[in-house]
Design a protein around this motif. Sequence first.
Motif, PDB file in Angstrom:
ATOM      1  N   ARG A 198      38.831  87.666  60.095  1.00  0.00           N
ATOM      2  CA  ARG A 198      38.963  88.021  58.667  1.00  0.00           C
ATOM      3  C   ARG A 198      40.289  88.752  58.423  1.00  0.00           C
ATOM      4  N   ALA A 199      40.632  89.683  59.296  1.00  0.00           N
ATOM      5  CA  ALA A 199      41.888  90.421  59.142  1.00  0.00           C
ATOM      6  C   ALA A 199      43.085  89.491  59.341  1.00  0.00           C
ATOM      7  N   ILE A 200      42.981  88.588  60.311  1.00  0.00           N
ATOM      8  CA  ILE A 200      44.078  87.627  60.547  1.00  0.00           C
ATOM      9  C   ILE A 200      44.259  86.747  59.311  1.00  0.00           C
ATOM     10  N   ALA A 201      43.171  86.323  58.708  1.00  0.00           N
ATOM     11  CA  ALA A 201      43.243  85.437  57.537  1.00  0.00           C
ATOM     12  C   ALA A 201      43.925  86.132  56.367  1.00  0.00           C
ATOM     13  N   LYS A 202      43.820  87.452  56.284  1.00  0.00           N
ATOM     14  CA  LYS A 202      44.423  88.195  55.177  1.00  0.00           C
ATOM     15  C   LYS A 202      45.911  88.440  55.393  1.00  0.00           C
ATOM     16  N   LEU A 203      46.402  88.237  56.606  1.00  0.00           N
ATOM     17  CA  LEU A 203      47.828  88.482  56.893  1.00  0.00           C
ATOM     18  C   LEU A 203      48.720  87.457  56.248  1.00  0.00           C
ATOM     19  N   ILE A 246      47.905  83.249  65.701  1.00  0.00           N
ATOM     20  CA  ILE A 246      46.488  83.512  65.437  1.00  0.00           C
ATOM     21  C   ILE A 246      45.750  83.801  66.739  1.00  0.00           C
ATOM     22  N   PHE A 247      45.957  82.977  67.757  1.00  0.00           N
ATOM     23  CA  PHE A 247      45.292  83.189  69.047  1.00  0.00           C
ATOM     24  C   PHE A 247      45.708  84.520  69.675  1.00  0.00           C
ATOM     25  N   LYS A 248      46.999  84.840  69.583  1.00  0.00           N
ATOM     26  CA  LYS A 248      47.501  86.091  70.171  1.00  0.00           C
ATOM     27  C   LYS A 248      46.875  87.300  69.464  1.00  0.00           C
ATOM     28  N   GLU A 249      46.818  87.268  68.127  1.00  0.00           N
ATOM     29  CA  GLU A 249      46.237  88.376  67.377  1.00  0.00           C
ATOM     30  C   GLU A 249      44.745  88.506  67.664  1.00  0.00           C
ATOM     31  N   PHE A 250      44.037  87.386  67.733  1.00  0.00           N
ATOM     32  CA  PHE A 250      42.602  87.430  68.025  1.00  0.00           C
ATOM     33  C   PHE A 250      42.357  87.971  69.435  1.00  0.00           C
ATOM     34  N   ALA A 251      43.171  87.537  70.385  1.00  0.00           N
ATOM     35  CA  ALA A 251      43.027  88.011  71.769  1.00  0.00           C
ATOM     36  C   ALA A 251      43.307  89.510  71.878  1.00  0.00           C
ATOM     37  N   GLN A 257      53.630  74.208  63.048  1.00  0.00           N
ATOM     38  CA  GLN A 257      52.233  74.624  62.976  1.00  0.00           C
ATOM     39  C   GLN A 257      51.814  75.361  64.245  1.00  0.00           C
ATOM     40  N   ALA A 258      52.386  74.980  65.373  1.00  0.00           N
ATOM     41  CA  ALA A 258      52.019  75.616  66.642  1.00  0.00           C
ATOM     42  C   ALA A 258      52.396  77.093  66.658  1.00  0.00           C
ATOM     43  N   ILE A 259      53.475  77.450  65.998  1.00  0.00           N
ATOM     44  CA  ILE A 259      53.878  78.859  65.917  1.00  0.00           C
ATOM     45  C   ILE A 259      52.764  79.669  65.255  1.00  0.00           C
ATOM     46  N   VAL A 260      52.219  79.131  64.166  1.00  0.00           N
ATOM     47  CA  VAL A 260      51.129  79.805  63.452  1.00  0.00           C
ATOM     48  C   VAL A 260      49.884  79.871  64.333  1.00  0.00           C
ATOM     49  N   ALA A 261      49.537  78.753  64.969  1.00  0.00           N
ATOM     50  CA  ALA A 261      48.339  78.709  65.817  1.00  0.00           C
ATOM     51  C   ALA A 261      48.458  79.701  66.976  1.00  0.00           C
TER      52      ALA A 261
END
Length: 83
Positions: A78-83, A67-72, A60-64
């Motif tokens: 919304r775009a991250i959620a669609k990936l 997400i943080f890296k993409e948001f940063a 799960q940490a890989i996913v988390a």
Amino acid sequence: MLWNLSDTHQSWSGGRHRGLRGRVEDGKSGGGLCYGYRIVKKLDERGEPIRGDREIDEAQAIVARRIFKEFASGISLRAIAKL
């Protein structure tokens, strides 16, 4: 005798927050389970459960982390959620 429920609630909630703060300051969970972590089940010397310990769930940490890296980097949630 009339009870002032507002004062009673303030007293209880203040004590709860102090208790949660103490747990967090001791490195324990403040409650609930966050994505990316799992509960550590251990017993103390009396056989009682030790509560509040967590460890990283690497899958799960890989996913988390992604997400943080993409948001940063500026990608919207919304775009991250669609990936």
